[in-house]
Design a protein around this motif. Structure first.
Motif, PDB file in Angstrom:
ATOM      1  N   GLY A 169     -20.339 -23.357  83.563  1.00 46.42           N
ATOM      2  CA  GLY A 169     -20.491 -24.599  84.314  1.00 46.42           C
ATOM      3  C   GLY A 169     -21.452 -24.475  85.480  1.00 46.42           C
ATOM      4  N   CYS A 170     -21.294 -25.408  86.411  1.00 40.80           N
ATOM      5  CA  CYS A 170     -22.211 -25.487  87.551  1.00 40.80           C
ATOM      6  C   CYS A 170     -21.395 -25.598  88.830  1.00 40.80           C
ATOM      7  CB  CYS A 170     -23.100 -26.719  87.370  1.00 40.80           C
ATOM      8  SG  CYS A 170     -24.033 -27.174  88.837  1.00 40.80           S
ATOM      9  N   THR A 171     -21.841 -24.948  89.901  1.00 43.25           N
ATOM     10  CA  THR A 171     -21.100 -24.975  91.171  1.00 43.25           C
ATOM     11  C   THR A 171     -21.213 -26.330  91.862  1.00 43.25           C
ATOM     12  OG1 THR A 171     -23.097 -24.063  92.132  1.00 43.25           O
ATOM     13  CG2 THR A 171     -21.263 -22.529  91.761  1.00 43.25           C
ATOM     14  N   TRP A 172     -22.225 -27.089  91.526  1.00 43.52           N
ATOM     15  CA  TRP A 172     -22.483 -28.354  92.218  1.00 43.52           C
ATOM     16  C   TRP A 172     -21.929 -29.544  91.438  1.00 43.52           C
ATOM     17  CZ3 TRP A 172     -23.368 -30.471  96.650  1.00 43.52           C
ATOM     18  CH2 TRP A 172     -24.023 -31.686  96.765  1.00 43.52           C
ATOM     19  N   ASN A 173     -22.453 -29.713  90.212  1.00 44.80           N
ATOM     20  CA  ASN A 173     -21.910 -30.730  89.300  1.00 44.80           C
ATOM     21  C   ASN A 173     -22.017 -32.164  89.806  1.00 44.80           C
ATOM     22  OD1 ASN A 173     -21.068 -30.439  86.725  1.00 44.80           O
ATOM     23  ND2 ASN A 173     -19.098 -29.529  87.219  1.00 44.80           N
ATOM     24  N   ARG A 174     -22.943 -32.414  90.739  1.00 48.63           N
ATOM     25  CA  ARG A 174     -22.980 -33.764  91.303  1.00 48.63           C
ATOM     26  C   ARG A 174     -24.341 -34.457  91.197  1.00 48.63           C
ATOM     27  NH1 ARG A 174     -20.150 -32.570  96.919  1.00 48.63           N
ATOM     28  NH2 ARG A 174     -19.946 -30.480  96.104  1.00 48.63           N
ATOM     29  N   CYS A 175     -25.299 -33.840  90.501  1.00 47.39           N
ATOM     30  CA  CYS A 175     -26.599 -34.504  90.355  1.00 47.39           C
ATOM     31  C   CYS A 175     -26.381 -35.797  89.569  1.00 47.39           C
ATOM     32  CB  CYS A 175     -27.587 -33.610  89.622  1.00 47.39           C
ATOM     33  SG  CYS A 175     -27.955 -32.097  90.517  1.00 47.39           S
ATOM     34  N   LYS A 176     -26.976 -36.871  90.042  1.00 48.65           N
ATOM     35  CA  LYS A 176     -26.642 -38.194  89.478  1.00 48.65           C
ATOM     36  C   LYS A 176     -27.168 -38.432  88.069  1.00 48.65           C
ATOM     37  CE  LYS A 176     -26.050 -41.727  92.482  1.00 48.65           C
ATOM     38  NZ  LYS A 176     -26.450 -42.769  93.424  1.00 48.65           N
ATOM     39  N   PHE A 177     -28.090 -37.598  87.623  1.00 45.17           N
ATOM     40  CA  PHE A 177     -28.640 -37.797  86.271  1.00 45.17           C
ATOM     41  C   PHE A 177     -27.975 -36.862  85.257  1.00 45.17           C
ATOM     42  CE2 PHE A 177     -30.910 -34.447  88.376  1.00 45.17           C
ATOM     43  CZ  PHE A 177     -31.038 -33.470  87.407  1.00 45.17           C
ATOM     44  N   CYS A 178     -27.132 -35.946  85.725  1.00 43.55           N
ATOM     45  CA  CYS A 178     -26.650 -34.858  84.869  1.00 43.55           C
ATOM     46  C   CYS A 178     -25.154 -34.980  84.576  1.00 43.55           C
ATOM     47  CB  CYS A 178     -26.940 -33.527  85.562  1.00 43.55           C
ATOM     48  SG  CYS A 178     -26.210 -32.109  84.727  1.00 43.55           S
ATOM     49  N   SER A 179     -24.833 -34.951  83.302  1.00 43.74           N
ATOM     50  CA  SER A 179     -23.406 -34.976  82.952  1.00 43.74           C
ATOM     51  C   SER A 179     -23.033 -33.705  82.190  1.00 43.74           C
ATOM     52  CB  SER A 179     -23.089 -36.179  82.060  1.00 43.74           C
ATOM     53  OG  SER A 179     -23.824 -37.301  82.417  1.00 43.74           O
ATOM     54  N   LEU A 180     -23.935 -32.730  82.249  1.00 40.98           N
ATOM     55  CA  LEU A 180     -23.833 -31.530  81.422  1.00 40.98           C
ATOM     56  C   LEU A 180     -22.479 -30.813  81.506  1.00 40.98           C
ATOM     57  CD1 LEU A 180     -26.055 -30.387  79.682  1.00 40.98           C
ATOM     58  CD2 LEU A 180     -26.658 -28.834  81.525  1.00 40.98           C
ATOM     59  N   TYR A 181     -22.066 -30.515  82.720  1.00 40.52           N
ATOM     60  CA  TYR A 181     -20.826 -29.738  82.877  1.00 40.52           C
ATOM     61  C   TYR A 181     -19.740 -30.559  83.564  1.00 40.52           C
ATOM     62  CZ  TYR A 181     -24.137 -25.888  82.217  1.00 40.52           C
ATOM     63  OH  TYR A 181     -25.115 -25.051  81.734  1.00 40.52           O
ATOM     64  N   ARG A 182     -19.923 -31.881  83.586  1.00 37.40           N
ATOM     65  CA  ARG A 182     -19.073 -32.761  84.389  1.00 37.40           C
ATOM     66  C   ARG A 182     -17.572 -32.530  84.201  1.00 37.40           C
ATOM     67  NH1 ARG A 182     -21.039 -36.934  87.734  1.00 37.40           N
ATOM     68  NH2 ARG A 182     -22.886 -35.689  88.038  1.00 37.40           N
ATOM     69  N   GLY A 185     -30.803 -20.886  88.214  1.00 39.53           N
ATOM     70  CA  GLY A 185     -30.188 -20.915  89.540  1.00 39.53           C
ATOM     71  C   GLY A 185     -30.493 -22.229  90.235  1.00 39.53           C
ATOM     72  N   ARG A 186     -29.507 -22.734  90.976  1.00 38.70           N
ATOM     73  CA  ARG A 186     -29.746 -23.943  91.776  1.00 38.70           C
ATOM     74  C   ARG A 186     -30.555 -23.575  92.997  1.00 38.70           C
ATOM     75  NH1 ARG A 186     -25.821 -26.478  94.936  1.00 38.70           N
ATOM     76  NH2 ARG A 186     -27.159 -28.285  95.186  1.00 38.70           N
ATOM     77  N   ALA A 187     -31.512 -24.412  93.372  1.00 35.45           N
ATOM     78  CA  ALA A 187     -32.394 -24.071  94.498  1.00 35.45           C
ATOM     79  C   ALA A 187     -31.605 -23.836  95.792  1.00 35.45           C
ATOM     80  CB  ALA A 187     -33.429 -25.164  94.691  1.00 35.45           C
ATOM     81  N   PHE A 220     -35.861 -27.791  89.975  1.00 36.69           N
ATOM     82  CA  PHE A 220     -36.158 -28.442  91.265  1.00 36.69           C
ATOM     83  C   PHE A 220     -36.139 -29.971  91.071  1.00 36.69           C
ATOM     84  CE2 PHE A 220     -38.741 -25.058  93.856  1.00 36.69           C
ATOM     85  CZ  PHE A 220     -37.714 -24.147  93.681  1.00 36.69           C
ATOM     86  N   GLU A 221     -36.618 -30.421  89.947  1.00 38.83           N
ATOM     87  CA  GLU A 221     -36.738 -31.843  89.568  1.00 38.83           C
ATOM     88  C   GLU A 221     -37.746 -32.607  90.414  1.00 38.83           C
ATOM     89  OE1 GLU A 221     -34.967 -30.992  87.326  1.00 38.83           O
ATOM     90  OE2 GLU A 221     -32.920 -30.465  87.839  1.00 38.83           O
ATOM     91  N   SER A 222     -37.717 -32.398  91.742  1.00 42.85           N
ATOM     92  CA  SER A 222     -38.652 -33.109  92.622  1.00 42.85           C
ATOM     93  C   SER A 222     -38.851 -32.300  93.897  1.00 42.85           C
ATOM     94  CB  SER A 222     -38.077 -34.478  92.987  1.00 42.85           C
ATOM     95  OG  SER A 222     -38.942 -35.120  93.904  1.00 42.85           O
ATOM     96  N   ASN A 248     -28.955 -37.126  94.430  1.00 44.04           N
ATOM     97  CA  ASN A 248     -27.865 -36.290  94.937  1.00 44.04           C
ATOM     98  C   ASN A 248     -27.982 -34.844  94.451  1.00 44.04           C
ATOM     99  OD1 ASN A 248     -25.596 -35.906  96.495  1.00 44.04           O
ATOM    100  ND2 ASN A 248     -24.189 -36.284  94.790  1.00 44.04           N
ATOM    101  N   LYS A 249     -29.184 -34.310  94.623  1.00 42.04           N
ATOM    102  CA  LYS A 249     -29.444 -32.951  94.133  1.00 42.04           C
ATOM    103  C   LYS A 249     -28.780 -31.899  95.043  1.00 42.04           C
ATOM    104  CE  LYS A 249     -31.336 -30.165  91.273  1.00 42.04           C
ATOM    105  NZ  LYS A 249     -30.967 -30.056  89.886  1.00 42.04           N
ATOM    106  N   GLY A 250     -28.468 -32.293  96.260  1.00 43.14           N
ATOM    107  CA  GLY A 250     -27.782 -31.352  97.160  1.00 43.14           C
ATOM    108  C   GLY A 250     -28.671 -30.236  97.645  1.00 43.14           C
TER     109      GLY A 250
HETATM  110  S1  SF4 Z   1     -28.666 -30.645  87.113  1.00 40.88           S
HETATM  111 FE1  SF4 Z   1     -27.377 -30.491  88.938  1.00 40.88          FE
HETATM  112  S2  SF4 Z   1     -25.284 -30.847  88.247  1.00 40.88           S
HETATM  113 FE2  SF4 Z   1     -26.521 -30.436  86.418  1.00 40.88          FE
HETATM  114  S3  SF4 Z   1     -26.305 -28.239  86.062  1.00 40.88           S
HETATM  115 FE3  SF4 Z   1     -28.156 -28.489  87.310  1.00 40.88          FE
HETATM  116  S4  SF4 Z   1     -27.469 -28.329  89.449  1.00 40.88           S
HETATM  117 FE4  SF4 Z   1     -25.652 -28.642  88.157  1.00 40.88          FE
END
Ligand code: SF4
Length: 385
Positions: free
Chosen positions: A30-43, A150-152, A178-180, A190-192
């Motif tokens: 999974g992901c430690t953040w899980n809150r990016c608004k476009f991502c439902s990958l590990y929700r 890795g998350r930035a 990074f996305e942007s 909400n990339k955090g």
């Molecule tokens: S896009 Fe955001 S929520 Fe999805 S796996 Fe990457 S850091 Fe986690």
């Protein structure tokens, strides 16, 4: 046979396309953040870091299967040996066989690359990753390259010294979405993370001699931030000079938070042309970099726009201009044919069978509203992710 007694190892679902032939070693889930608004990958999954002991057990099973594959198939293809292998495979459970075949395929592709899963593996303590890396290299000596995601924000907290240790223990490349590079866009999705953290992370990784592969999403800032998304990303890239810049054109998925923003009108989908214009702006504005721009995903409209930004800039811009120089109708014909998966480059349009042309023309004629067209393209792209 209980699950504990089986000789299997974990295999997570996600890896970058460039790691298609890599061995996958799951050190986190999974992901430690899980809150990016476009991502439902590990929700629906909670982040989990596996113990070093259990990861070592997985590596042991991998090493055992690698030995078996090498003994029976790679070094000696005699029928006796094959019969022995078949007997051995017949005694295995289905899950064990899958693990064995995964290793076999990996070896058949050279047995050189490993990808550490999942979405943010470097969130675990560096000492633990070091132990895993050393054990992995010791048990599977054919390995030449180890990479991870890795998350930035996480990556910005790891020091140059720690990265140097990771490099020495065998971590060769880090992928980061990074996305942007725009702080407004990062906030919107909400990339955090901030652009400053992206730059810190990127510079530290590069200083330690680890390769860096970052991902950019044209269109993820919507119409409002389209231009800013490109220009600010060019600024961040120029400040880091990452080894790779991978393009992932934005697709907004039904059910994601960003989709809800689209439904309530606060987010407007970018058109295919706006996303391509972002890529053009990005290429034009990256300064003093040897970065290789990679378009390794079918989701990008012009997949042949790739190359080293300093050496191939003009070639990439010419390809984009060629597209923009086509009449609007032909651009739409290309978009819909591309999103149907039957063309790669605009020149392929000349080969389109007549019945396809007629079918696509009918769709183009029936959709006059631009927002509706953008919606259709987004829906078609969603099938690919
Ligand atoms: S896009 Fe955001 S929520 Fe999805 S796996 Fe990457 S850091 Fe986690």
């Amino acid at each position: 046979m209980t699950e504990e007694m089986q000789k299997t190892y974990r295999i997570g679902p996600i890896r970058p396309p460039s790691e298609a032939n890599s061995l996958l070693l799951q050190i986190t889930e999974g992901c430690t953040w899980n809150r990016c608004k476009f991502c439902s990958l590990y929700r629906r999954r909670k982040f989990k870091a596996f113990s070093v002991e259990s990861i070592k057990k997985d590596i042991d099973v991998m090493a055992e299967y690698a030995k078996l594959a090498q003994e029976h198939l790679l070094q000696d293809g005699s029928w006796n040996k094959r019969a022995a292998l078949v007997q051995r495979l017949e005694k295995m459970t289905h899950a064990e066989q899958e693990c064995y075949y995964f290793i076999y395929r990996w070896l058949a592709h050279g047995g050189e690359n490993v990808f550490l899963q999942d979405g943010n593996s470097l969130a675990v303590k560096t000492e633990r990753v070091l132990e895993v890396l050393r054990y992995l290299r010791e048990k599977l000596p054919s390995i030449r390259r180890i990479t991870t995601y890795g998350r930035a924000e996480t990556l910005s907290k790891i020091s140059v010294e720690q990265y140097k240790q990771l490099k020495e223990a065998g971590l060769d490349r880090i992928h980061s979405g990074f996305e942007s590079g725009s702080d407004n866009v990062l906030k919107l999705i909400n990339k955090g993370v901030t652009s400053e953290q992206e730059i810190t992370a990127g510079r530290n990784i590069k200083e330690a001699g680890i390769e860096l592969s970052v991902y950019f999403m044209p269109g993820i800032g919507g119409k409002k931030y389209s231009r800013e998304n490109a220009l600010e990303t060019a600024r961040v890239v120029s400040a880091i000079n990452p080894d790779f810049l991978r393009i992932r054109s934005a697709v907004i998925h039904k059910g994601s938070d960003l989709w809800n923003d689209f439904l309530d009108g606060s987010f407007q989908l970018c058109s295919e042309n706006e996303k391509l214009m972002e890529i053009k702006l990005l290429i034009e504005n990256i300064k003093d970099c040897t970065t290789v721009l990679v378009s390794d995903h079918i989701i990008n409209l012009l997949q042949n726009v790739q190359g080293r930004v300093d050496l191939d800039r003009q070639k990439m811009l010419s390809l984009i201009d060629e597209y923009f120089n086509m009449p609007e109708y032909k651009q739409k014909m290309f978009q819909i044919a591309r999103r149907s998966g039957i063309v790669t480059a605009p020149s392929d349009l000349n080969l389109l069978p007549r019945d396809w042309v007629e079918r696509f023309s009918a769709t183009i004629e029936s959709i006059k509203d631009e927002a509706e067209w953008d919606y259709k393209m987004n829906s078609m792209m969603a099938h690919y992710i």
